[in-house]
Design a protein around this motif. Sequence first.
Motif, short mmCIF file in Angstrom:
data_model
loop_
_atom_site.label_atom_id
_atom_site.label_comp_id
_atom_site.label_asym_id
_atom_site.label_seq_id
_atom_site.Cartn_x
_atom_site.Cartn_y
_atom_site.Cartn_z
N GLY A 101 0.74 -1.12 -0.06
CA GLY A 101 -0.03 0.00 0.04
C GLY A 101 0.80 1.35 -0.08
O GLY A 101 0.20 2.25 -0.17
N CYS A 102 2.12 1.19 0.30
CA CYS A 102 2.95 2.50 0.40
C CYS A 102 2.97 3.18 -1.10
O CYS A 102 3.39 2.71 -1.92
CB CYS A 102 4.32 2.18 0.89
SG CYS A 102 5.32 3.65 0.82
N PRO A 103 2.41 4.62 -1.18
CA PRO A 103 2.17 5.30 -2.17
C PRO A 103 3.56 5.91 -2.84
O PRO A 103 3.31 6.62 -3.88
CB PRO A 103 1.17 6.21 -1.96
CG PRO A 103 1.39 6.43 -0.60
CD PRO A 103 1.79 5.31 0.01
N ALA A 114 2.40 0.07 -3.02
CA ALA A 114 1.11 0.19 -3.86
C ALA A 114 1.39 -0.16 -5.31
O ALA A 114 0.57 -0.23 -6.32
CB ALA A 114 0.41 1.40 -3.76
N GLY A 115 2.87 -0.05 -5.72
CA GLY A 115 3.21 -0.37 -7.10
C GLY A 115 2.82 -1.63 -7.71
O GLY A 115 2.29 -1.70 -9.01
N ILE A 116 2.57 -2.54 -6.74
CA ILE A 116 2.26 -3.89 -7.29
C ILE A 116 0.55 -4.15 -7.37
O ILE A 116 0.19 -4.81 -8.18
CB ILE A 116 2.49 -4.96 -6.36
CG1 ILE A 116 2.82 -6.30 -6.89
CG2 ILE A 116 1.34 -4.99 -5.06
CD1 ILE A 116 3.64 -7.47 -5.65
N LEU A 117 0.16 -3.02 -7.06
CA LEU A 117 -1.31 -2.99 -7.48
C LEU A 117 -1.66 -2.84 -9.15
O LEU A 117 -2.77 -2.99 -9.52
CB LEU A 117 -2.21 -1.76 -6.82
CG LEU A 117 -2.31 -2.02 -5.42
CD1 LEU A 117 -2.76 -0.80 -4.73
CD2 LEU A 117 -3.46 -3.09 -5.14
N VAL A 140 -1.73 -8.51 5.19
CA VAL A 140 -1.47 -7.80 4.16
C VAL A 140 -2.07 -6.58 4.40
O VAL A 140 -3.12 -6.24 4.90
CB VAL A 140 -1.82 -8.19 2.65
CG1 VAL A 140 -2.13 -7.26 1.79
CG2 VAL A 140 -1.13 -9.42 2.25
N LYS A 141 -1.40 -5.25 4.01
CA LYS A 141 -1.95 -4.03 4.16
C LYS A 141 -1.92 -3.47 2.73
O LYS A 141 -0.92 -3.35 2.03
CB LYS A 141 -1.29 -3.15 5.01
CG LYS A 141 -1.95 -1.82 5.07
CD LYS A 141 -1.39 -0.84 6.16
CE LYS A 141 -2.17 0.40 6.50
NZ LYS A 141 -2.06 1.40 5.28
N THR A 142 -3.00 -2.82 2.07
CA THR A 142 -2.82 -2.42 0.71
C THR A 142 -4.16 -1.23 0.73
O THR A 142 -4.56 -0.88 1.51
CB THR A 142 -3.51 -3.67 -0.29
OG1 THR A 142 -3.03 -3.07 -1.37
CG2 THR A 142 -4.89 -4.02 -0.02
N ARG A 143 -4.37 -0.78 -0.70
CA ARG A 143 -5.06 0.31 -1.10
C ARG A 143 -6.19 -0.37 -1.81
O ARG A 143 -6.21 -1.33 -2.29
CB ARG A 143 -4.48 1.20 -1.66
CG ARG A 143 -3.64 2.05 -0.58
CD ARG A 143 -2.67 3.19 -1.19
NE ARG A 143 -2.10 4.13 -0.26
CZ ARG A 143 -2.31 5.42 -0.14
NH1 ARG A 143 -3.03 6.22 -0.77
NH2 ARG A 143 -1.92 6.05 0.77
N LEU A 144 -7.21 0.53 -2.15
CA LEU A 144 -8.28 0.16 -3.03
C LEU A 144 -7.92 -0.19 -4.32
O LEU A 144 -8.54 -1.04 -5.05
CB LEU A 144 -9.30 1.37 -3.21
CG LEU A 144 -9.90 1.97 -1.81
CD1 LEU A 144 -10.85 2.95 -2.25
CD2 LEU A 144 -10.63 0.67 -0.95
N GLY A 145 -6.79 0.45 -4.97
CA GLY A 145 -6.32 0.25 -6.19
C GLY A 145 -5.30 1.05 -6.70
O GLY A 145 -4.86 2.06 -5.82
N THR A 174 -6.99 5.34 -3.24
CA THR A 174 -5.88 4.72 -4.29
C THR A 174 -4.64 5.26 -4.22
O THR A 174 -4.39 6.12 -3.54
CB THR A 174 -6.56 4.80 -5.73
OG1 THR A 174 -6.48 6.39 -5.69
CG2 THR A 174 -7.68 4.61 -5.80
N ARG A 175 -3.76 4.49 -4.84
CA ARG A 175 -2.29 5.07 -4.91
C ARG A 175 -2.18 6.59 -5.45
O ARG A 175 -1.48 7.20 -5.00
CB ARG A 175 -1.37 4.16 -5.77
CG ARG A 175 0.11 4.59 -5.56
CD ARG A 175 0.73 5.58 -6.68
NE ARG A 175 1.83 5.89 -6.26
CZ ARG A 175 2.54 7.13 -7.03
NH1 ARG A 175 1.97 7.56 -8.05
NH2 ARG A 175 3.83 7.49 -6.72
#
Length: 331
Positions: A101-103, A114-117, A140-145, A174-175
């Motif tokens: 999730g890091c943007p 977040a690049g892997i999104l 896992v910690k992530t973002r919406l997209g 999102t990122r």
Amino acid sequence: MVKIADIELGEFPLLLAPMEDVSDPPFRALCKEAACDMMYTEFISVEGLIRDADKSVAKLDIFDYERPVGIQIFGANLDSMVMAADIVEEAKPELLDINFGCPVKKVTCKGAGAGILQDIPKMVALTKAIVDRTNLPVTVKTRLGWDNKTQYIEEVAERLQDVGIKALSIHGRTRQQMYKGEADWSLIGAIKDNPRITIPIFGNGDITDPLKAEEYRNRYGVDGIMIGRAAIGNPWIFREIKHYFETGEILPGPTLDERVDAAASHLRRSIDWKGAKLGILEMRRHYTNYFRGLPNVKHYRQKLVQEYDTDVLFATLEEMRDVYAGVPAHV
């Protein structure tokens, strides 16, 4: 009772989000004292870990008083991620968390965070490799997209659960948004409504006070809340939210004495863990947050961020206690 694997976290846990240059052991200690249920290390580069880089290895430090605690890693190379998982397991945290999730550009440009999104199959494959490798529960910690056109988080949640993660934390942006605009929790709520989802889902983003915590808990049905920026300089947010949940009452903010005590404890722990020079330097980012809202505080803030002498720093904090005695000091 919310559980991540066998880790019991209470009825509605409050988690401290992993934050670079913030959620280190000195800060985590303050959050734990203020009733945080579970905390995470700063995110750690897997490339740094496998190369035994001092800064990365130091972030593995965890202490018994802060348990349960998760170690969070980030990277984009499968072999490196797997090797880093072995190193994390040796540090004996309660769980291993993967940062998707890091943007920040320097992370996302390498396909990590977040690049892997932008490559969901790779995201799933990396996760599966780590789950298969370690005996630790993996979260896992992530973002919406990546952006508004690629908000695939509902599919992602199912696929990550299917490869074995034990919990998922979702930041409601999102990122592309970075930290701008309002966090959108509607997709987080949709995941909780999905009958296929059985793992705990934690929401993250824009929780700044007890009223908002209760509103989002009730509206979106999450299993717990992860708090990041709102805890910086304000570790008391955890106890304030819990008190409101239990009693319906808003606690007064921390007193001036509590704020001075927290800043002094943070500084002392920072020096003990990092050494005097680095401990003093890295503490400077926190003073503004601890003393936000005090009248005519600029003089003291400048002194705190310019001074290198430990005794003078502690004396300055005590002077502030005397000067601001009786001044309303709520955050």
